[in-house]
Motif scaffolding. Structure first.
Motif, PDB file in Angstrom:
ATOM      1  N   ASP A   1      -2.397   7.595  -4.155  1.00  0.00           N
ATOM      2  CA  ASP A   1      -2.102   6.284  -3.574  1.00  0.00           C
ATOM      3  C   ASP A   1      -2.443   5.171  -4.554  1.00  0.00           C
ATOM      4  OD1 ASP A   1      -4.970   5.156  -2.890  1.00  0.00           O
ATOM      5  OD2 ASP A   1      -4.961   7.254  -2.242  1.00  0.00           O
TER       6      ASP A   1
ATOM      7  N   ASN B   1       4.825   5.480   2.722  1.00  0.00           N
ATOM      8  CA  ASN B   1       4.381   6.858   2.504  1.00  0.00           C
ATOM      9  C   ASN B   1       5.543   7.626   1.907  1.00  0.00           C
ATOM     10  OD1 ASN B   1       3.410   9.474   2.573  1.00  0.00           O
ATOM     11  ND2 ASN B   1       2.452   9.255   4.591  1.00  0.00           N
TER      12      ASN B   1
ATOM     13  N   LYS C   1       3.454  -0.950   4.041  1.00  0.00           N
ATOM     14  CA  LYS C   1       2.911   0.387   3.819  1.00  0.00           C
ATOM     15  C   LYS C   1       4.074   1.355   3.608  1.00  0.00           C
ATOM     16  CE  LYS C   1      -1.049  -0.566   6.826  1.00  0.00           C
ATOM     17  NZ  LYS C   1      -1.787  -0.183   8.054  1.00  0.00           N
TER      18      LYS C   1
ATOM     19  N   GLU D   1       0.850  -1.181   0.000  1.00  0.00           N
ATOM     20  CA  GLU D   1       0.000   0.000   0.000  1.00  0.00           C
ATOM     21  C   GLU D   1       0.889   1.236   0.000  1.00  0.00           C
ATOM     22  OE1 GLU D   1      -2.329  -0.417   3.517  1.00  0.00           O
ATOM     23  OE2 GLU D   1      -3.485  -2.123   2.760  1.00  0.00           O
ATOM     24  N   VAL D   2       0.798   2.006  -1.063  1.00  0.00           N
ATOM     25  CA  VAL D   2       1.657   3.180  -1.215  1.00  0.00           C
ATOM     26  C   VAL D   2       0.799   4.441  -1.214  1.00  0.00           C
ATOM     27  CG1 VAL D   2       3.315   4.360  -2.710  1.00  0.00           C
ATOM     28  CG2 VAL D   2       3.363   1.857  -2.499  1.00  0.00           C
ATOM     29  N   CYS D   3       1.171   5.427  -0.429  1.00  0.00           N
ATOM     30  CA  CYS D   3       0.454   6.699  -0.395  1.00  0.00           C
ATOM     31  C   CYS D   3       1.468   7.839  -0.456  1.00  0.00           C
ATOM     32  CB  CYS D   3      -0.406   6.806   0.859  1.00  0.00           C
ATOM     33  SG  CYS D   3       0.522   6.856   2.412  1.00  0.00           S
TER      34      CYS D   3
ATOM     35  N   ALA E   1       2.514   6.074  -7.609  1.00  0.00           N
ATOM     36  CA  ALA E   1       2.181   5.174  -6.501  1.00  0.00           C
ATOM     37  C   ALA E   1       2.114   3.735  -6.993  1.00  0.00           C
ATOM     38  CB  ALA E   1       0.853   5.578  -5.874  1.00  0.00           C
TER      39      ALA E   1
ATOM     40  N   HIS F   1      -0.304  13.353  -2.777  1.00  0.00           N
ATOM     41  CA  HIS F   1      -1.516  12.849  -2.134  1.00  0.00           C
ATOM     42  C   HIS F   1      -2.117  11.630  -2.841  1.00  0.00           C
ATOM     43  CE1 HIS F   1      -1.538  16.418   0.404  1.00  0.00           C
ATOM     44  NE2 HIS F   1      -1.337  17.150  -0.688  1.00  0.00           N
TER      45      HIS F   1
ATOM     46  N   THR G   1      -2.425   0.425  -4.596  1.00  0.00           N
ATOM     47  CA  THR G   1      -2.114  -0.835  -3.932  1.00  0.00           C
ATOM     48  C   THR G   1      -1.825  -1.899  -4.978  1.00  0.00           C
ATOM     49  OG1 THR G   1      -3.584  -0.276  -2.089  1.00  0.00           O
ATOM     50  CG2 THR G   1      -2.953  -2.593  -2.320  1.00  0.00           C
TER      51      THR G   1
ATOM     52  N   GLU H   1      -1.064   8.923  -9.129  1.00  0.00           N
ATOM     53  CA  GLU H   1      -1.440   7.521  -8.970  1.00  0.00           C
ATOM     54  C   GLU H   1      -0.483   6.624  -9.750  1.00  0.00           C
ATOM     55  OE1 GLU H   1      -5.283   4.529  -9.622  1.00  0.00           O
ATOM     56  OE2 GLU H   1      -5.493   6.688  -9.977  1.00  0.00           O
TER      57      GLU H   1
END
Length: 411
Positions: free
Chosen positions: A390, A383, A381, A293-295, A303, A388, A392, A300
């Motif tokens: 994200d 960050n 995860k 999970e990348v934020c 990510a 902003h 997955t 996008e």
């Protein structure tokens, strides 16, 4: 029995025959070695022609059934039946391969008394071997006699190769007061690193939908589901996902202008994501699903690059297999992903344990991190702290068993 999940209801034990107007079957024909040890010929048929959409592998080497199906679908925009064999990919088989795929089309069209252009063809298995058309013919004939509304489970089993478990799902949503059902089945375990579609996926719905809208929705959804999984970094010659919509639910035709279009697309994505995750979890020799999970990304796309690089890294995958909390491998993957990153801002978690902040290691309990790596799924995860957006992605660990399976794939 339905299990409510927001407005989407999951149909327990549902598959491609859960929607109205579909029947299916799967039978053993001895495709690979002449021995009828497993189901390996499958057929799916709709009562009426269905609006259809497809996405296909981007590998420059494309199997004969893919080429035949793509040509038919581009001509008509419709499908009424699909025939699939496992055990033989019918890839790198020249002109004879095309003739054999077309014969599968014709045989299926004849037994169901429909136009051959309304038949999709798919194959999966060993590359470079001609199909045993005598066995294929017998299998299609037998499967056509056995199609039923309960045949979805046999369809799902018959398309498996090295898969350990069948992969199917169905959901229902209410549109205009009418129940719309979406069902799906997929296969895939090795040679999994899609870049347009993945392995084989078949989705059915009884909704009425404009064909162009269905095609656009499938492409969009594929990019967020099937294109975000990997097992071994290899893109197959046979990857294909087909969606059929036969309109038997009785709703007004859906398109992006319809008030409840977003709900339908959400349900369709639910089915696609379920199948995609099941394929990643059943990777050859795998013991655990990996979720990245990348934020905090600039876009996008960035990510997604980071998430897919993490789940695709052999070093990350082997660290998961060995439950080694080596967070440096995650940082390495972030850096080589091609995304815009600032290494001095990256935060990383292994499960619930934060192991890095601002690009540097933190003090953490090694034993607790090891326990996180022994869970299924293993969740990473990240960050990036530069935006902003994200995304997955999903993968699996890399084990000794993967080498064993692929070292003897043809035998």
């Amino acid at each position: 029995m339905l299990k409510t999940e927001k407005k989407i209801q999951v149909v327990e034990n549902g598959g491609v025959t859960a929607p109205k107007g579909y029947k299916a079957a799967g039978v053993p024909a001895g495709i690979k070695n002449g021995k009828k040890e497993k189901k390996d010929v499958a057929v799916l048929v709709s009562e009426v022609p269905a609006a259809a959409a497809g996405v296909y592998t981007t590998n420059a080497v494309q199997a004969a059934p893919l080429l035949v199906t793509k040509a038919s679908l581009e001509k008509t925009g419709l499908l009424q039946a699909v025939v699939v064999n496992s055990g033989n990919a019918n890839a790198c088989t020249g002109e004879q391969g095309i003739k054999d795929a077309e014969e599968m089309q014709e045989l299926t069209a004849k037994v169901f008394q429909i136009d051959k252009e309304l038949v999709g063809v798919a194959s999966t298995g060993v590359i470079g071997v001609l199909l045993p058309m005598d066995r294929i013919s017998e299998g299609i004939a037998e499967a056509s006699r056995k199609v039923s509304g309960d045949g979805g489970v046999d369809f799902a089993r018959a398309i498996m190769t090295t898969d350990l478990v069948k992969k199917e799902v169905a959901v229902q949503v209410e549109i205009e007061g009418k129940v719309v059902t979406i069902g799906g089945a997929g296969k895939g375990s090795g040679m999994i690193h899609p870049n347009m579609a993945t392995m084989l996926g078949f989705i059915t719905t009884d909704a009425a939908i404009e064909q162009a809208a269905l095609q656009a929705a499938l492409r969009q959804i594929t990019n967020r589901t099937f294109n975000r999984i990997t097992v071994d970094g290899d893109t197959s010659t046979n990857d294909m996902v087909l969606v059929l919509a036969n309109g038997q639910a009785g709703n007004d035709t859906l398109n992006p202008g319809h008030e409840e279009w977003p709900l339908f697309v959400e349900a369709l994505e639910y089915v696609a994501l379920h199948l995609a995750k099941a394929i990643a979890r059943d990777g050859e020799g795998a013991t655990r699903l990996i979720v990245a999970e990348v934020c905090g990304a600039r876009s996008e796309e960035d990510a997604e690059k980071v998430a897919k690089t993490i789940v695709g890294s052999s070093l990350v995958k082997t660290a998961v297999f060995g439950a080694d909390a080596n967070w440096g491998r995650l940082m390495m993957a972030v850096g080589r992903s091609g995304a815009e990153v600032d290494p001095n801002r990256v935060d990383i978690w292994i499960g619930s344990i934060q192991v890095a902040a601002n690009g540097m290691g933190m003090e953490y309990d090694e034993a607790e991190a090891t326990l996180e790596l022994q869970k299924d799924p293993v969740v990473f995860k990240v960050n990036l702290n530069v935006g902003h957006a994200d995304a997955t992605a999903y993968g699996c660990d890399l084990t000794y068993e993967y080498v064993k399976i692929n070292g003897s794939y043809r035998t």
